[in-house]
Design a protein around this motif. Structure first.
Motif, PDB file in Angstrom:
ATOM      1  N   LEU A 144       8.296  30.386  -8.962  1.00  0.00           N
ATOM      2  CA  LEU A 144       7.466  31.639  -7.609  1.00  0.00           C
ATOM      3  C   LEU A 144       7.226  32.752  -8.788  1.00  0.00           C
ATOM      4  O   LEU A 144       5.978  33.608  -8.028  1.00  0.00           O
ATOM      5  CB  LEU A 144       9.177  32.089  -7.644  1.00  0.00           C
ATOM      6  N   ALA A 145       7.377  32.937  -9.318  1.00  0.00           N
ATOM      7  CA  ALA A 145       6.781  34.321 -10.542  1.00  0.00           C
ATOM      8  C   ALA A 145       4.902  34.587 -10.742  1.00  0.00           C
ATOM      9  O   ALA A 145       4.315  34.853 -10.691  1.00  0.00           O
ATOM     10  CB  ALA A 145       7.318  34.907 -12.247  1.00  0.00           C
ATOM     11  N   SER A 146       5.086  32.649 -11.085  1.00  0.00           N
ATOM     12  CA  SER A 146       3.348  32.291 -10.988  1.00  0.00           C
ATOM     13  C   SER A 146       2.359  32.469  -9.612  1.00  0.00           C
ATOM     14  O   SER A 146       1.372  33.101  -9.763  1.00  0.00           O
ATOM     15  CB  SER A 146       2.992  31.174 -11.495  1.00  0.00           C
ATOM     16  N   PHE A 147       3.454  32.790  -8.212  1.00  0.00           N
ATOM     17  CA  PHE A 147       2.032  33.132  -7.695  1.00  0.00           C
ATOM     18  C   PHE A 147       1.963  34.823  -7.194  1.00  0.00           C
ATOM     19  O   PHE A 147       2.693  35.821  -7.016  1.00  0.00           O
ATOM     20  CB  PHE A 147       2.800  32.714  -6.166  1.00  0.00           C
ATOM     21  N   ASP A 148       0.905  35.216  -6.771  1.00  0.00           N
ATOM     22  CA  ASP A 148       0.651  36.550  -6.201  1.00  0.00           C
ATOM     23  C   ASP A 148       1.616  37.021  -5.406  1.00  0.00           C
ATOM     24  O   ASP A 148       1.627  38.764  -4.974  1.00  0.00           O
ATOM     25  CB  ASP A 148      -1.167  36.501  -6.562  1.00  0.00           C
ATOM     26  N   ALA A 149       1.439  36.650  -3.837  1.00  0.00           N
ATOM     27  CA  ALA A 149       2.516  36.437  -3.019  1.00  0.00           C
ATOM     28  C   ALA A 149       3.302  35.453  -2.850  1.00  0.00           C
ATOM     29  O   ALA A 149       2.921  34.218  -2.370  1.00  0.00           O
ATOM     30  CB  ALA A 149       1.151  36.904  -1.785  1.00  0.00           C
ATOM     31  N   VAL A 150       4.600  35.693  -1.855  1.00  0.00           N
ATOM     32  CA  VAL A 150       4.911  34.154  -0.991  1.00  0.00           C
ATOM     33  C   VAL A 150       5.525  35.501  -0.076  1.00  0.00           C
ATOM     34  O   VAL A 150       5.801  36.020   0.199  1.00  0.00           O
ATOM     35  CB  VAL A 150       6.715  34.263  -1.964  1.00  0.00           C
ATOM     36  N   VAL A 151       5.223  33.952   1.305  1.00  0.00           N
ATOM     37  CA  VAL A 151       5.266  34.642   2.594  1.00  0.00           C
ATOM     38  C   VAL A 151       6.118  33.397   3.409  1.00  0.00           C
ATOM     39  O   VAL A 151       6.346  32.171   3.068  1.00  0.00           O
ATOM     40  CB  VAL A 151       4.155  33.670   3.365  1.00  0.00           C
ATOM     41  N   LEU A 152       7.014  33.720   3.631  1.00  0.00           N
ATOM     42  CA  LEU A 152       8.645  33.190   4.508  1.00  0.00           C
ATOM     43  C   LEU A 152       8.285  33.307   5.469  1.00  0.00           C
ATOM     44  O   LEU A 152       8.319  34.053   6.387  1.00  0.00           O
ATOM     45  CB  LEU A 152       9.608  34.582   4.553  1.00  0.00           C
ATOM     46  N   ALA A 153       7.644  31.279   6.174  1.00  0.00           N
ATOM     47  CA  ALA A 153       6.973  31.304   7.027  1.00  0.00           C
ATOM     48  C   ALA A 153       8.416  30.618   8.129  1.00  0.00           C
ATOM     49  O   ALA A 153       8.719  31.424   9.290  1.00  0.00           O
ATOM     50  CB  ALA A 153       6.081  30.422   7.050  1.00  0.00           C
ATOM     51  N   THR A 154       9.183  29.953   7.958  1.00  0.00           N
ATOM     52  CA  THR A 154      10.060  29.386   7.960  1.00  0.00           C
ATOM     53  C   THR A 154      11.630  29.603   7.571  1.00  0.00           C
ATOM     54  O   THR A 154      11.746  29.177   6.370  1.00  0.00           O
ATOM     55  CB  THR A 154      10.154  27.569   8.903  1.00  0.00           C
ATOM     56  N   ASP A 155      12.367  29.766   7.612  1.00  0.00           N
ATOM     57  CA  ASP A 155      13.952  30.489   7.342  1.00  0.00           C
ATOM     58  C   ASP A 155      15.100  28.945   6.569  1.00  0.00           C
ATOM     59  O   ASP A 155      16.343  28.714   7.208  1.00  0.00           O
ATOM     60  CB  ASP A 155      14.317  30.909   7.812  1.00  0.00           C
ATOM     61  N   HIS A 156      14.418  28.270   6.295  1.00  0.00           N
ATOM     62  CA  HIS A 156      15.428  26.805   6.171  1.00  0.00           C
ATOM     63  C   HIS A 156      16.750  27.897   5.268  1.00  0.00           C
ATOM     64  O   HIS A 156      16.673  28.274   4.667  1.00  0.00           O
ATOM     65  CB  HIS A 156      14.416  25.981   5.016  1.00  0.00           C
ATOM     66  N   ASP A 157      17.694  26.684   5.703  1.00  0.00           N
ATOM     67  CA  ASP A 157      18.638  27.056   4.528  1.00  0.00           C
ATOM     68  C   ASP A 157      18.900  26.638   3.364  1.00  0.00           C
ATOM     69  O   ASP A 157      19.571  27.541   3.217  1.00  0.00           O
ATOM     70  CB  ASP A 157      20.148  26.857   5.424  1.00  0.00           C
ATOM     71  N   ARG A 158      18.403  25.340   3.164  1.00  0.00           N
ATOM     72  CA  ARG A 158      18.281  25.224   1.706  1.00  0.00           C
ATOM     73  C   ARG A 158      17.582  25.715   0.571  1.00  0.00           C
ATOM     74  O   ARG A 158      17.615  25.527  -0.778  1.00  0.00           O
ATOM     75  CB  ARG A 158      17.838  23.392   2.237  1.00  0.00           C
ATOM     76  N   PHE A 159      16.959  26.705   1.063  1.00  0.00           N
ATOM     77  CA  PHE A 159      16.062  27.618   0.807  1.00  0.00           C
ATOM     78  C   PHE A 159      17.083  28.456  -0.056  1.00  0.00           C
ATOM     79  O   PHE A 159      18.154  29.107  -0.077  1.00  0.00           O
ATOM     80  CB  PHE A 159      15.425  28.554   1.067  1.00  0.00           C
TER      81      PHE A 159
END
Length: 221
Positions: A177-192
């Motif tokens: 996660l830290a290796s990306f410049d941005a993270v976009v939550l598009a679909t809110d799966h329960d398993r995240f």
């Protein structure tokens, strides 16, 4: 006609709340709080929540069967077409908010690594039909971003008639996660693991209202 009416009812109301989201965001108002408050009325209001666009086989497509048929009768279905325009514009809005977040960090979207969380069209399924997540990925790539995704229900990007990515689902670890410049939550799966995502995503763009109460700055899209 009964099925079309039900699908159109949802398409129009989702289009309305998506448009309200854009207005509320410009005014600094939490649209999810607004919807929750409006839903306290004991009758006459059905809560619909905004998102990154419409997906699935029914709502993005079926209403336009009626639009096509109505033209044979000399009729123009303005509500249907307007809601379609609003909903189809939402992926662009998400990408714009992602660009704003990167700009605030002194970065350009071009060349940035962006992770899209959830590429199924709705939570807890593997159905990719008409998924707005794919539109977001294509728009990001078209603007020069290096795109990746993570989805516990879609381990490899499937062969699709109009969309193609040679990608597999990224593992959600703190380091990755830290290796990306941005993270976009598009679909809110329960398993995240939402706490892990919040802690380690450098820039987090939330299209689903999962992080309304977060202390860390989250970009609402």
């Amino acid at each position: 006609m009964t099925k079309l009416l039900e699908n159109i009812h949802r398409a129009v109301n989702i289009g309305l709340v998506n448009e309200m989201k854009v207005v509320a965001d410009r005014m600094g108002i939490d649209i999810f709080e607004v919807v929750d408050a409006a839903a306290t009325k004991p009758f006459g209001f059905t809560p619909y929540y905004p998102g990154p666009g419409l997906g699935g086989h029914c709502i993005p497509i079926d209403p336009f069967y009626l639009t096509w048929k109505a033209r044979e009768y000399g009729l123009h279905t303005r509500f249907i077409e307007l809601s379609g325009e609003v909903n189809q514009a939402m992926p662009e809005y998400v990408v714009s908010k992602t660009m704003d977040g990167l700009n605030d960090q002194g970065k350009a979207l071009k060349g940035s690594r962006v992770l899209v969380l959830g590429i199924a069209y709705k939570k807890n399924v593997d159905d990719m039909r008409e998924s707005p997540s794919v539109a977001i990925m294509e728009l990001l790539e078209a603007k020069g971003a290096q795109v990746a995704y993570s989805d516990p229900h879609v381990l490899h990007f499937p062969k699709m008639r109009e969309h193609h990515f040679e990608l597999s689902s990224e593992p959600l670890t703190a380091e990755n996660l830290a290796s990306f410049d941005a993270v976009v939550l598009a679909t809110d799966h329960d398993r995240f693991d939402y706490e892990l995502i919040l802690e380690h995503a450098p820039i987090l763009v939330d299209t689903r209202g999962k992080y309304r109460a977060a202390n860390k700055t989250v970009i609402k899209a």
